[in-house]
Motif scaffolding. Structure first.
Motif, PDB file in Angstrom:
ATOM      1  N   MET A  98      50.735  12.604 -75.900  1.00 21.77           N
ATOM      2  CA  MET A  98      52.104  12.954 -76.293  1.00 21.77           C
ATOM      3  C   MET A  98      52.920  13.373 -75.082  1.00 21.77           C
ATOM      4  O   MET A  98      54.061  12.931 -74.892  1.00 21.77           O
ATOM      5  N   TRP A  99      52.358  14.239 -74.256  1.00 21.55           N
ATOM      6  CA  TRP A  99      53.039  14.705 -73.053  1.00 21.55           C
ATOM      7  C   TRP A  99      53.365  13.520 -72.148  1.00 21.55           C
ATOM      8  O   TRP A  99      54.483  13.375 -71.652  1.00 21.55           O
ATOM      9  N   SER A 100      52.383  12.654 -71.934  1.00 19.68           N
ATOM     10  CA  SER A 100      52.562  11.485 -71.070  1.00 19.68           C
ATOM     11  C   SER A 100      53.630  10.549 -71.614  1.00 19.68           C
ATOM     12  O   SER A 100      54.424   9.974 -70.863  1.00 19.68           O
ATOM     13  N   CYS A 101      53.677  10.418 -72.939  1.00 21.11           N
ATOM     14  CA  CYS A 101      54.666   9.554 -73.588  1.00 21.11           C
ATOM     15  C   CYS A 101      56.086  10.031 -73.308  1.00 21.11           C
ATOM     16  O   CYS A 101      56.962   9.251 -72.924  1.00 21.11           O
ATOM     17  N   VAL A 102      56.329  11.334 -73.473  1.00 26.85           N
ATOM     18  CA  VAL A 102      57.656  11.890 -73.225  1.00 26.85           C
ATOM     19  C   VAL A 102      57.980  11.868 -71.730  1.00 26.85           C
ATOM     20  O   VAL A 102      59.121  11.614 -71.327  1.00 26.85           O
ATOM     21  N   GLU A 103      56.971  12.091 -70.902  1.00 25.97           N
ATOM     22  CA  GLU A 103      57.172  12.104 -69.461  1.00 25.97           C
ATOM     23  C   GLU A 103      57.700  10.760 -68.950  1.00 25.97           C
ATOM     24  O   GLU A 103      58.490  10.713 -67.996  1.00 25.97           O
ATOM     25  N   SER A 104      57.291   9.666 -69.574  1.00 27.39           N
ATOM     26  CA  SER A 104      57.770   8.342 -69.157  1.00 27.39           C
ATOM     27  C   SER A 104      59.271   8.206 -69.339  1.00 27.39           C
ATOM     28  O   SER A 104      59.944   7.531 -68.560  1.00 27.39           O
ATOM     29  N   VAL A 105      59.834   8.868 -70.367  1.00 27.48           N
ATOM     30  CA  VAL A 105      61.281   8.862 -70.568  1.00 27.48           C
ATOM     31  C   VAL A 105      61.946   9.754 -69.522  1.00 27.48           C
ATOM     32  O   VAL A 105      62.973   9.394 -68.942  1.00 27.48           O
ATOM     33  N   LYS A 106      61.354  10.911 -69.260  1.00 29.71           N
ATOM     34  CA  LYS A 106      61.916  11.822 -68.256  1.00 29.71           C
ATOM     35  C   LYS A 106      61.991  11.144 -66.886  1.00 29.71           C
ATOM     36  O   LYS A 106      62.977  11.305 -66.156  1.00 29.71           O
ATOM     37  N   GLN A 107      60.963  10.363 -66.537  1.00 30.04           N
ATOM     38  CA  GLN A 107      60.912   9.709 -65.231  1.00 30.04           C
ATOM     39  C   GLN A 107      61.726   8.424 -65.172  1.00 30.04           C
ATOM     40  O   GLN A 107      61.780   7.768 -64.125  1.00 30.04           O
ATOM     41  N   GLY A 108      62.358   8.034 -66.272  1.00 27.76           N
ATOM     42  CA  GLY A 108      63.202   6.840 -66.284  1.00 27.76           C
ATOM     43  C   GLY A 108      62.436   5.541 -66.406  1.00 27.76           C
ATOM     44  O   GLY A 108      63.015   4.460 -66.251  1.00 27.76           O
ATOM     45  N   GLU A 109      61.148   5.606 -66.725  1.00 30.58           N
ATOM     46  CA  GLU A 109      60.349   4.387 -66.879  1.00 30.58           C
ATOM     47  C   GLU A 109      60.601   3.717 -68.223  1.00 30.58           C
ATOM     48  O   GLU A 109      60.422   2.501 -68.357  1.00 30.58           O
ATOM     49  N   MET A 123      58.553  18.105 -80.671  1.00 27.46           N
ATOM     50  CA  MET A 123      59.838  18.718 -80.350  1.00 27.46           C
ATOM     51  C   MET A 123      59.697  19.696 -79.185  1.00 27.46           C
ATOM     52  O   MET A 123      60.543  19.736 -78.277  1.00 27.46           O
ATOM     53  N   ALA A 124      58.608  20.478 -79.183  1.00 26.26           N
ATOM     54  CA  ALA A 124      58.396  21.445 -78.110  1.00 26.26           C
ATOM     55  C   ALA A 124      58.237  20.741 -76.768  1.00 26.26           C
ATOM     56  O   ALA A 124      58.851  21.131 -75.767  1.00 26.26           O
ATOM     57  N   VAL A 125      57.431  19.696 -76.732  1.00 26.82           N
ATOM     58  CA  VAL A 125      57.213  18.947 -75.488  1.00 26.82           C
ATOM     59  C   VAL A 125      58.509  18.266 -75.052  1.00 26.82           C
ATOM     60  O   VAL A 125      58.857  18.254 -73.859  1.00 26.82           O
ATOM     61  N   SER A 126      59.235  17.709 -76.005  1.00 25.22           N
ATOM     62  CA  SER A 126      60.483  17.014 -75.684  1.00 25.22           C
ATOM     63  C   SER A 126      61.511  17.975 -75.099  1.00 25.22           C
ATOM     64  O   SER A 126      62.203  17.653 -74.128  1.00 25.22           O
ATOM     65  N   MET A 127      61.620  19.167 -75.669  1.00 27.95           N
ATOM     66  CA  MET A 127      62.563  20.148 -75.147  1.00 27.95           C
ATOM     67  C   MET A 127      62.140  20.637 -73.767  1.00 27.95           C
ATOM     68  O   MET A 127      62.963  20.848 -72.878  1.00 27.95           O
ATOM     69  N   LEU A 128      60.830  20.799 -73.572  1.00 29.97           N
ATOM     70  CA  LEU A 128      60.321  21.285 -72.293  1.00 29.97           C
ATOM     71  C   LEU A 128      60.524  20.267 -71.182  1.00 29.97           C
ATOM     72  O   LEU A 128      60.938  20.616 -70.066  1.00 29.97           O
ATOM     73  N   ARG A 129      60.245  19.000 -71.464  1.00 31.53           N
ATOM     74  CA  ARG A 129      60.302  17.978 -70.427  1.00 31.53           C
ATOM     75  C   ARG A 129      61.697  17.368 -70.271  1.00 31.53           C
ATOM     76  O   ARG A 129      62.132  17.054 -69.173  1.00 31.53           O
ATOM     77  N   LEU A 130      62.413  17.164 -71.371  1.00 31.23           N
ATOM     78  CA  LEU A 130      63.712  16.491 -71.296  1.00 31.23           C
ATOM     79  C   LEU A 130      64.875  17.462 -71.202  1.00 31.23           C
ATOM     80  O   LEU A 130      65.935  17.100 -70.680  1.00 31.23           O
ATOM     81  N   ARG A 131      64.713  18.648 -71.743  1.00 33.87           N
ATOM     82  CA  ARG A 131      65.761  19.663 -71.793  1.00 33.87           C
ATOM     83  C   ARG A 131      66.920  19.234 -72.706  1.00 33.87           C
ATOM     84  O   ARG A 131      67.083  18.072 -73.039  1.00 33.87           O
ATOM     85  N   LYS A 132      67.707  20.236 -73.109  1.00 33.44           N
ATOM     86  CA  LYS A 132      68.843  19.969 -73.988  1.00 33.44           C
ATOM     87  C   LYS A 132      70.025  19.426 -73.196  1.00 33.44           C
ATOM     88  O   LYS A 132      70.168  19.712 -72.011  1.00 33.44           O
ATOM     89  N   LEU A 133      70.846  18.634 -73.880  1.00 37.73           N
ATOM     90  CA  LEU A 133      72.101  18.188 -73.281  1.00 37.73           C
ATOM     91  C   LEU A 133      72.976  19.399 -72.969  1.00 37.73           C
ATOM     92  O   LEU A 133      72.933  20.407 -73.686  1.00 37.73           O
ATOM     93  N   PRO A 134      73.800  19.330 -71.929  1.00 33.00           N
ATOM     94  CA  PRO A 134      74.701  20.444 -71.614  1.00 33.00           C
ATOM     95  C   PRO A 134      75.574  20.812 -72.815  1.00 33.00           C
ATOM     96  O   PRO A 134      76.186  19.950 -73.434  1.00 33.00           O
TER      97      PRO A 134
END
Length: 377
Positions: A98-109, A123-134
């Motif tokens: 799950m972490w690796s899956c979200v990380e691929s979006v964070k890294q732009g892959e 949701m927790a991993v997504s918020m931690l890795r991607l952060r909220k929109l401004p």
């Protein structure tokens, strides 16, 4: 043959890359990979980054002829279970599929992440890795609800990302929900309603009345039509396109709808099997029953979208089979093709400005001095 850790192959045309957690669902990676096969056959412009046990996934991918050359495997040693607490996953989730899956979006892959796993953990991993929109206070989960609208669905949010929501949060939900409806359902100017215990303006909690005013003032900036309060009976109707509510109410409504649909299905089966005559009647009605089943099939609407993050995440139902996974991937591909994330960020920014303007109009100091009692043009 599955690719290794290199970037998915491209053919020169624009490719859409979707990151997929293969390990989190109730049916295991076989159902996820089968869903990838269905999606690959339907969309020639999609490649996948698949996260999980590489040995197991390589065997499954090799068994799907349509996936040849379109899948990159990313090995993950561990899996987030349905029983893991979000707080534990936030601290110790690195190294999971799950972490690796979200990380691929964070890294732009990849443009979108898709997982059948634990909703709270995702949701927790997504918020931690991607952060909220401004400017976003709380993210929201938007789901499609079967309805009488021509497209067959309405959008409803929040469906459980957070149990509470203030008036400003509901305004942000409306902006995000309208953007989702434009890009996910193809609606130029969605109709937005605020869920309440009645349609009269004097009903409801204070934050609902405040949100009612904010949505009306922000409708033009958000490019939606605000129709006012709606009731529970309006959720599947053709009166509205986007239903806005807090996560507690939305999640209760979702589970109630799912339970009611299953109850009706069970009642029909019991009645049609009650006697020889009822079984004969079922044979005569078989075509009608199959059409009804297709219209009510929850797999068609599989995929809740996490809104308000710096990246798009689609949450597939944990028990999704190949058909359900393919539906979630279809939604992910549609949002990626529409550049949904960029459009959502722009719309949220305009909504925040509209909300600030609306709040400024109603400040006590303005009304006391007589400088801001009217409505801006």
């Amino acid at each position: 043959m599955a690719n290794g850790p290199e970037t998915p192959v491209t053919d020169g045309a624009r490719r859409i890359v979707i990151s997929v957690d293969a390990m989190g669902g109730d049916r295991g990676p076989a159902a996820v990979v089968a869903g990838l096969g269905v999606s690959a056959a339907a969309f020639a412009d999609v490649d996948f980054i698949l996260h999980g046990n590489q040995t197991e996934l390589a065997r499954l991918v090799d068994g799907e002829a349509g996936l040849a050359g379109r899948v990159t495997l990313r090995h993950s040693e561990r899996v987030v279970s349905m029983h893991d607490k979000p707080s534990q996953v936030m601290r110790h989730g690195e190294g999971t599929s799950m972490w690796s899956c979200v990380e691929s979006v964070k890294q732009g892959e990849a443009k979108v992440a898709v997982s059948c796993g634990n909703t709270g953990a995702l949701m927790a991993v997504s918020m931690l890795r991607l952060r909220k929109l401004p400017g976003i206070n709380r993210p929201a989960i938007a789901s499609l609800w079967p309805s009488r609208n021509p497209g067959g669905f309405n959008v409803m949010l929040d469906m459980g990302a957070d149990v509470k929501a203030e008036s400003g949060d509901l305004l942000q939900f409306a902006m995000m929900g309208a953007s989702y409806a434009r890009n996910g359902l193809g609606l130029t100017r969605p109709r937005v309603g605020l869920l309440n215990v009645g349609t009269e303006e004097h009903k409801g909690r204070a934050e609902l009345k405040e949100a009612h005013d904010l949505l009306g003032q922000a409708a033009e900036a958000g490019s939606f039509d605000y129709i006012g309060f709606v009731e529970g009976s309006d959720i599947p109707s053709d009166r509205v396109d986007v239903i806005v509510t807090d996560g507690f109410t939305g999640n209760v409504a979702l589970k109630t709808g799912e339970g009611t649909a299953k109850l009706i299905s069970d009642f029909l089966k019991e009645e049609f099997n009650a006697s020889v005559f009822s079984r004969l009647a079922a044979l005569f009605a078989l075509g009608t029953l199959r059409r009804l089943q297709r219209r009510m099939d929850p797999r068609r609407a599989n995929g809740g979208v996490f809104l308000g993050l710096n990246g798009t995440v689609v949450k597939s139902h944990g028990s999704a089979d190949a058909t359900g996974v393919a539906a979630a991937l279809r939604l992910a591909r549609q949002l990626a093709a529409a550049d949904f994330q960029d459009r959502l960020a722009a719309r949220v920014a305009s909504g925040i400005r509209a909300g600030q303007d609306a709040a400024a109009e109603a400040t006590p100091s303005d009304t006391a001095t007589g400088t801001g009692g009217g409505t801006k043009e």
